[in-house]
Motif scaffolding. Structure first.
Motif, PDB file in Angstrom:
ATOM      1  N   HIS A 501      44.613  53.122  23.075  1.00 24.64           N
ATOM      2  CA  HIS A 501      44.354  51.974  23.941  1.00 24.64           C
ATOM      3  C   HIS A 501      45.602  51.594  24.744  1.00 24.64           C
ATOM      4  O   HIS A 501      45.503  51.266  25.937  1.00 24.64           O
ATOM      5  N   ASN A 506      44.680  49.295  27.800  1.00 26.46           N
ATOM      6  CA  ASN A 506      43.910  48.221  27.163  1.00 26.46           C
ATOM      7  C   ASN A 506      44.796  47.530  26.128  1.00 26.46           C
ATOM      8  O   ASN A 506      44.716  47.805  24.920  1.00 26.46           O
ATOM      9  N   ALA A 509      43.122  45.281  23.030  1.00 24.52           N
ATOM     10  CA  ALA A 509      42.547  46.110  21.970  1.00 24.52           C
ATOM     11  C   ALA A 509      43.649  46.802  21.171  1.00 24.52           C
ATOM     12  O   ALA A 509      43.561  46.920  19.937  1.00 24.52           O
TER      13      ALA A 509
END
Length: 787
Positions: A501, A506, A509
């Motif tokens: 991630h 991201n 996350a």
């Protein structure tokens, strides 16, 4: 014994033993290297191809900007590993998922280097194919190969290495003719190492001539015979040759292969060993890459040869030159010449017990790898990595046997997983991933072994920037962890899913999963894994908007790692601390952290950490208004990334955006042309050179001053030697005679000197050289860093 592997008994090319004769062969090799980019030395085993190649390479090394490199192929059993042997020998720190051949092509493309490729005959087709591709794509590459037969590549010049010169029967009464023959000189030289009072005299001269003749002037055979002169006279050795060597007494010796002569002599050496010595000789053949005393004792010491007796038997084998002891400081490793090892392997096959030895060797390195993982969070990390690198060939042999033997694949999987730091940190990432992928293709079922290999494979794949393949492996890992309800595999699944991630951009996350991974590792008492997850968590927090508390996490990593004497995670935490300080505008703190991280990287081969820290030092320099230094450091980072075969892009969109933003600022300050020129000039920096450049820059009294490594003379030692002779007024032909090289070679040197200095005439070269020697020469417009 004459070194057919080229290692151990040699110190550089000079060797621990003197180099006898071969003046004509050395001249031939040098002449052929000036005429062809591929020269192959051929001849039977024991003829001295390796030693001759190393000496010849040493005498021409200054003609190559990037020096000489030796690639040993003797230990290879699988032709598929030829390219990997090249990448390992050349320290190709390519983290990409490209093939080893593609990595090599890119590594040598712009180099001016001489490769000595030793013992090609048993992997001839694969070696020939690889060298043909490298020579086609790298115009500055030349190759000096040794093989029992030619490679068969277009343009290859073959030099057949003959036996040493042997006095004839007509010369027996001419003492000078006998004593000055190469074979006699070698026999006398080696005999004096075991019998200091030995001399060729009127009384033994005929026997000496007869011995050298009967041994066909073969260096290895002569050296083995010389050992017997410790206890026998020359005449007694000759008498025992008649008795022992049946192949030498019947029919025409001239018509018989010299390899049979060598085998006969080794047969004789074997007969003169005790039963214990013969047994250890055979058992040690299981090590393709040499070994240390602990390995010999633990692998070979059992049954009829107890471990506590191994050291005494080993000492006797060393005394008889059956085993060679390589000393490097306090480190001593033991190895057998290829021919001797092959002979021992044949004897071992007759004795039986090879599977037992193979398993003992695998289990020995399995225990060592397990100990490395258990001790990783402590002092001595780089020493452990160095030890594993020395045993790299043995590790691969252990893995190969495990995969090829029914019932042993799970243990092979455990070994591959426990070698995680060897693959990831020790400079073998690309090769490690290939082995991990191969093992995964052969390990079936939802087992702990498969899960362990999976998480290491995910880590390696993510570092190579191959996120698609990593995602597939992650799904498998999560499945195995769930089926087994294994807390360790679950913690790793969270850890490497978080990294996935992070590298995908991201951050929320990633941060959530890192907390889960840290808790899981901590519950298991795995401090090293906790520290790794935490520094990665700090990296994710650093790129949060608004900025997260990365410094707090880094301080925890630094405190724990300091308490344990751990340095690898410590270096990454320093880098992230410096990154956070830089983002906060605290340039002095950022510089201190980056410098400390680079100091640690002097001992490690972690190219990823080095490249990331170099990026940061460039950004710091630019933020301080020192665009010239920023360009230098950015180019150094680029050189390291290039050698790794990856880029900062693999580490996620956030750090990639920062890198591109700062690169634009440097280009705007200096101009694209200037930045490109600096990048070209530093493109060939090694990782060590890049680190030293950055540390020099950090320590410079004037921050914008160009460090020594970037402003130093761009010429190689040989080119500078030629330039100084130009300054004396010598012609190219006169320079060739002075340096004992061909005029064509000098012509090439002069052309490269003019190109590197950006000059149009020899007069300019002469003036520049005089100024340089007066320590007042300005840096040439088209200079390059000294190699």
């Amino acid at each position: 014994m004459h070194d057919e592997s080229g290692r151990g008994c040699l110190v550089g090319a000079g060797g621990l033993t003197s180099f006898v004769g071969r003046r004509q062969e050395i001249a031939d090799v040098r002449r052929n290297l000036s005429a062809s980019r591929l020269v192959t030395l051929t001849g039977p085993g024991g003829i001295g191809k390796t030693r001759l190649a190393l000496v010849a390479a040493d005498r021409v090394r200054k003609a190559f900007r990037d020096g000489t490199q030796v690639i040993q192929l003797a230990s290879l059993d699988d032709p598929r590993e030829v390219a990997s042997a090249f990448t390992s020998a050349l320290a190709v720190l390519d983290q990409s998922n490209r093939s080893a051949t593609q990595q090599l092509v890119d590594h040598v493309r712009n180099q001016q280097v001489l490769l000595v490729v030793d013992n090609c005959e048993h992997v001839l087709p694969a070696t020939a194919q690889l060298l043909a591709e490298l020579l086609e794509t790298a115009p500055g590459l030349r190759v000096l190969a040794t093989s029992r037969e030619p490679l068969g590549i277009a343009g290859e010049l073959v030099t057949v290495i003959p036996p040493l010169s042997v006095p004839t029967a007509d010369q027996v009464h001419d003492a000078a003719s006998v004593d000055h023959s190469e074979a006699v000189q070698l026999l006398a030289d080696r005999a004096r190492s075991v019998a200091p009072d030995f001399a060729v005299t009127d009384a033994n001269r005929a026997a000496v001539r007869h011995l050298c003749e009967r041994l066909d002037g073969m260096p290895l055979a002569i050296e083995l015979a010389a050992i017997r002169l410790r206890t026998l006279s020359v005449g007694q050795v000759v008498e025992r040759l008649d008795h022992r060597f049946d192949l030498l007494t019947g029919g025409s010796r001239v018509a018989r292969p010299r390899q049979q002569t060598l085998r006969a002599l080794i047969d004789w050496s074997h007969e003169l060993c005790s039963d214990d010595e013969r047994l250890l000789w055979a058992r040690m053949s299981v090590f393709p890459g040499g070994c240390d005393l602990r390995a010999v004792e633990e692998v070979c010491g059992y049954g009829d040869l107890a471990a506590e007796r191994v050291v005494d038997v080993l000492d006797r084998l060393v005394a008889k030159s059956i085993v060679i002891a390589d000393h490097s400081g306090e480190q001593v490793r033991y190895r057998q010449l290829m021919t001797v090892r092959e002979y021992g392997a044949e004897r071992l096959g007759r004795l039986g017990g090879l599977p037992v030895l193979r398993r003992r060797m695998r289990d020995h390195y399995l225990d060592r790898a397990r100990a490395m993982v258990e001790d990783w969070c402590g002092p001595g990390q780089h020493e452990m990595l160095a030890a594993m690198r020395r045993d790299h060939t043995n590790l691969l042999a252990a893995l190969e046997w495990s995969l090829a033997t029914p019932g042993e694949r799970p243990a092979g999987g455990r070994l591959a997983a426990l070698l995680c730091y060897h693959w990831i940190v020790g400079g073998s990432l690309s090769e490690g991933r290939r082995w991990l992928d191969r093992i995964l293709s052969m390990l079936d079922g939802d087992t702990v072994e498969r899960g362990s290999v999976l998480w290491v494979a995910v880590w390696a794949t993510l570092l190579q920037g191959d996120r698609e393949a990593a995602a597939a492996r992650l799904a498998e890992l999560e499945h195995v962890a769930r089926v087994l309800d294994d807390p360790e595999l679950s913690a790793h699944a969270a850890n490497w899913r978080a990294l996935y991630h992070l590298f995908s951009g991201n951050l929320p996350a990633a941060i959530e999963l890192y907390h889960r991974a840290v808790d899981g590792h901590r519950a298991l008492g795995s401090t090293a894994a906790v520290l790794t997850a935490q520094f990665q968590l700090a990296m994710a927090r650093n790129f949060q908007e608004p900025a997260g508390n990365a410094l707090e996490t880094c301080r925890e990593v630094l405190a724990v790692s300091t308490r344990h004497g751990e340095r690898w995670n410590h270096a990454y935490a320093l880098w992230i601390s410096g990154l956070q300080h830089w983002r906060a505008g605290d340039m002095p703190a950022a510089k201190r952290a980056a410098t400390a991280a680079l100091e640690i990287q002097r001992d490690f081969t972690d190219g990823v950490c080095t490249a990331l820290v170099l990026e940061l030092t460039s950004w710091i320099a630019m933020s301080n208004g020192h665009a010239d230094n920023a360009a230098l450091l950015g180019a150094a980072a680029g050189a390291v990334w290039h050698r790794l075969g990856t880029s900062v892009d693999a580490f996620g969109p956030h750090i990639t955006a920062e890198s591109r933003r700062m690169a634009r600022q440097v280009a705007e300050a200096l101009g694209t042309e200037r930045v490109d020129e600096v990048t070209r000039r530093l493109a060939h920096l090694t990782q060590s050179e890049a680190i030293e450049l950055a540390l020099e820059t950090a320590a410079a009294a004037k921050p914008s001053a160009v460090p020594r490594i970037a402003r130093s003379c761009p010429l190689t030692d040989r080119e500078l030697e030629v330039a100084r002779l130009i300054a004396t007024g010598l012609s190219n032909r006169a320079i060739a005679e002075t340096l004992v090289i061909s005029t064509r070679t000098v012509d090439g040197h002069v052309e490269r000197i003019l190109n590197k200095l950006g000059f149009a005439s020899r007069t300019q070269v002469a003036s520049w050289t005089v100024s340089l020697d007066e320590s007042a020469a300005p840096a040439p417009a088209h200079g390059a860093p000294a190699r």
